[in-house]
Write a protein that holds these residues in place. Structure first.
Motif, PDB file in Angstrom:
ATOM      1  N   GLN A  92       0.820  -1.221   0.000  1.00  0.00           N
ATOM      2  CA  GLN A  92       0.000   0.000   0.000  1.00  0.00           C
ATOM      3  C   GLN A  92       0.854   1.271   0.000  1.00  0.00           C
TER       4      GLN A  92
ATOM      5  N   ALA B 210     -10.732  -5.546   0.258  1.00  0.00           N
ATOM      6  CA  ALA B 210     -10.086  -4.226   0.213  1.00  0.00           C
ATOM      7  C   ALA B 210     -10.414  -3.426   1.463  1.00  0.00           C
TER       8      ALA B 210
ATOM      9  N   CYS C  85      -7.697  -0.667   2.065  1.00  0.00           N
ATOM     10  CA  CYS C  85      -7.316  -0.285   0.703  1.00  0.00           C
ATOM     11  C   CYS C  85      -8.504   0.375   0.008  1.00  0.00           C
TER      12      CYS C  85
END
Length: 92
Positions: A53, A76, A81
């Motif tokens: 990330q 996610a 994310c």
């Protein structure tokens, strides 16, 4: 869409694509991605935990299966994310 495509196939794909040999390859390759990412056929999001990330500017995904896309969004979210998804052709 039939019941198999909606309820069975997404789980089968997640299970088979999450096998140990494939996971080992994901661990090697996916962390190398950086910048703007476009994952075509994100499936259930099995690659998402392996992205670094810190070096990802944007993460976009395309998945024609609404069920698999929902699974990827959940992964996610669990990974913290921000995932941008394109609408399924079936949603158009």
């Amino acid at each position: 869409m039939n019941l198999y495509e909606k309820y069975v196939l997404p789980k089968v794909l997640n299970c088979t694509c999450g096998s140990k040999p494939i996971k080992l390859q994901r661990e090697k390759v996916v962390p190398l991605a950086q910048g703007k990412i476009l994952e075509i056929g994100v499936g259930s999001g099995l690659n998402i935990p392996f992205y670094n990330q810190a070096v990802i500017d944007e993460f976009h995904a395309i998945e024609p299966s609404r069920e698999l896309c929902d699974m990827a969004r959940k992964v996610a979210e669990d990974e913290g994310c921000l995932l941008y998804t394109s609408p399924s052709p079936r949603d158009s």
